[in-house]
Write a protein that holds these residues in place. Structure first.
Motif, short mmCIF file in Angstrom:
data_model
loop_
_atom_site.label_atom_id
_atom_site.label_comp_id
_atom_site.label_asym_id
_atom_site.label_seq_id
_atom_site.Cartn_x
_atom_site.Cartn_y
_atom_site.Cartn_z
N LEU A 49 11.65 1.63 9.09
CA LEU A 49 11.16 0.28 9.44
C LEU A 49 9.76 0.05 8.88
CD1 LEU A 49 12.22 -0.73 13.06
CD2 LEU A 49 13.13 -1.45 10.86
N LEU A 50 8.94 1.10 8.89
CA LEU A 50 7.60 0.95 8.30
C LEU A 50 7.71 0.70 6.79
CD1 LEU A 50 5.69 3.69 10.33
CD2 LEU A 50 5.16 1.24 10.31
N HIS A 51 8.68 1.35 6.14
CA HIS A 51 8.90 1.04 4.72
C HIS A 51 9.36 -0.41 4.56
CE1 HIS A 51 8.17 4.89 2.88
NE2 HIS A 51 9.02 5.52 3.68
N LEU A 52 10.20 -0.87 5.49
CA LEU A 52 10.69 -2.25 5.41
C LEU A 52 9.54 -3.25 5.48
CD1 LEU A 52 13.08 -4.28 5.42
CD2 LEU A 52 12.98 -4.18 7.92
N GLU A 57 4.97 -6.94 2.54
CA GLU A 57 3.59 -7.34 2.24
C GLU A 57 2.87 -6.39 1.29
OE1 GLU A 57 1.83 -9.23 6.12
OE2 GLU A 57 3.20 -7.62 6.65
N GLY A 58 3.52 -5.29 0.92
CA GLY A 58 2.88 -4.34 0.01
C GLY A 58 2.04 -3.31 0.72
N HIS A 59 1.83 -3.49 1.98
CA HIS A 59 1.16 -2.49 2.80
C HIS A 59 1.54 -2.72 4.25
CE1 HIS A 59 -1.63 -5.86 3.17
NE2 HIS A 59 -2.28 -5.24 4.13
N VAL A 60 1.22 -1.78 5.11
CA VAL A 60 1.59 -1.91 6.51
C VAL A 60 0.46 -2.63 7.26
CG1 VAL A 60 2.20 -0.67 8.62
CG2 VAL A 60 3.02 0.17 6.42
N TYR A 86 1.10 9.29 7.88
CA TYR A 86 1.75 9.54 6.59
C TYR A 86 1.06 8.75 5.48
CZ TYR A 86 5.54 11.61 9.29
OH TYR A 86 6.27 12.39 10.13
N THR A 87 0.71 9.47 4.40
CA THR A 87 -0.02 8.81 3.31
C THR A 87 0.86 7.86 2.50
OG1 THR A 87 0.43 10.71 1.89
CG2 THR A 87 -1.67 10.68 3.05
N MET A 88 2.19 7.91 2.70
CA MET A 88 3.06 7.01 1.94
C MET A 88 2.99 5.58 2.47
SD MET A 88 6.68 8.50 3.22
CE MET A 88 7.03 8.77 4.96
N TYR A 89 2.34 5.41 3.61
CA TYR A 89 2.15 4.05 4.12
C TYR A 89 0.72 3.61 3.79
CZ TYR A 89 6.36 5.25 6.66
OH TYR A 89 7.62 5.66 6.97
N ARG A 90 0.64 2.49 3.08
CA ARG A 90 -0.67 1.96 2.72
C ARG A 90 -1.21 1.12 3.86
NH1 ARG A 90 0.70 -1.04 -2.91
NH2 ARG A 90 0.46 0.67 -4.37
N ARG A 91 -2.50 1.15 4.05
CA ARG A 91 -3.11 0.36 5.12
C ARG A 91 -3.96 -0.79 4.59
NH1 ARG A 91 -3.75 1.77 9.88
NH2 ARG A 91 -3.65 -0.48 10.03
N LYS A 92 -3.95 -0.98 3.29
CA LYS A 92 -4.71 -2.12 2.75
C LYS A 92 -4.00 -2.62 1.50
CE LYS A 92 -7.79 0.80 0.04
NZ LYS A 92 -9.16 1.23 -0.24
#
Ligand code: FES
Length: 292
Positions: A49-52, A57-60, A86-92
């Motif tokens: 779901l976080l990937h979704l 938006e290109g980041h979480v 997890y570093t695979m999720y971007r925060r910006k």
């Protein structure tokens, strides 16, 4: 922003997050329902779901994390804890192409450090920064278990093996120019958002994408073949066109002069043993069950 009673800003955004537009939320809810239905415990669907939401938006974003919490009945603190781990999720916000240069030990000494420095100069960005055109985000990445192809660069998690400073510069130039770029192996490259949707568990529907998902190639199989007692195949390094491995074209050092029968084990480590043979407390014979 959160402020103190005196009105001093603490610089931290405050939940609740703004919601998605109705049409976007309805679409994401349909996709989320499909993902959640794959798991016996809905909480297990958090990573896809976080990937979704990242594909949206290109980041979480905070909105994305609130959405995941709503769908799964979790707190935003629980979702945030996972998304920030997890570093695979971007925060910006970041670029269409995440260019990760492996600078762990083997890649570093094989040229990864030089590639990273060269790309910083070439792109005019530092670690975690994005080019002005929004195309490329440059990052250090950790070992991706492709050390036999060092130095490795990954673009949106696709492998570009045996890179050099020149090939890496050409790679980012092509990405920024919108040229077709093929990874060394695996499916054709797509944007970060498209990659995130595939990682959420939706099929890659591009023509030929599934068929193109190749293997790591011959070098990664050398150890396996040596372990089986086969002579190592000749390996030509793609970077210099020359021989890459020392023991080429000859039997492994510890192999018997004649090829062993297929069923024969080359060492005691991989031969099946009776319990009694491997248990020093019971050096011989079957162990009597208690009460026998
Ligand atoms: S050190 Fe770079 S892939 Fe392992």
């Amino acid at each position: 922003m959160t402020t103190t009673p005196e009105g001093v800003s603490l610089g931290m955004p405050q939940l609740p997050a703004p919601d998605y537009p109705d049409d976007v939320r309805a679409r994401l809810e349909r996709d989320a329902a499909e993902i959640v239905a794959r798991y016996p415990d809905s909480r297990s669907a958090l990573l896809p779901l976080l990937h979704l939401v990242q594909s949206e938006e290109g980041h979480v974003t905070r909105t994305g994390m609130q959405f995941c919490a709503d769908v799964l009945g979790l707190t935003t603190a629980e979702v945030t804890a996972v998304a920030t781990f997890y570093t695979m999720y971007r925060r910006k916000p970041s670029g269409d192409y995440q260019v990760g240069v492996c600078t762990n030990t083997l890649c570093a000494v094989m040229g990864g450090d030089a590639i990273f420095e060269a790309l910083q100069d070439h792109l005019g960005v530092g670690n975690g920064e994005t080019t002005d055109d929004g195309k490329v985000t440059l990052e250090h990445i950790e070992c991706n278990a492709a050390c036999d192809f060092a130095p490795v660069v990954m673009v949106n998690w696709e492998f570009f093996d045996n890179q050099t400073v020149d090939s890496a510069r050409q790679l980012v130039d092509d990405l920024r120019a919108g040229a077709r770029v093929e990874p060394t192996r695996g499916a054709p490259l797509c944007t970060f958002k498209e990659t995130a949707r595939i990682l959420a568990g939706f099929p890659d529907e591009r023509d030929g994408a599934v068929e193109a998902s190749g293997s790591a190639g011959p070098a990664s199989l050398i150890g396996l073949r040596l372990a089986k007692g086969e002579a190592a195949a000749r390996v030509v390094h793609p970077r210099d066109g020359g021989p890459h491995d020392e023991p080429q074209d000859r039997a492994p050092r510890d192999a018997a002069p004649h090829e062993p029968p297929a069923a024969e084990h080359l060492s005691s480590h991989d031969a099946p043993q009776d319990t009694s043979a491997s248990d020093p407390a019971h050096p011989a014979g079957p162990v009597a069950e208690e009460g026998e």
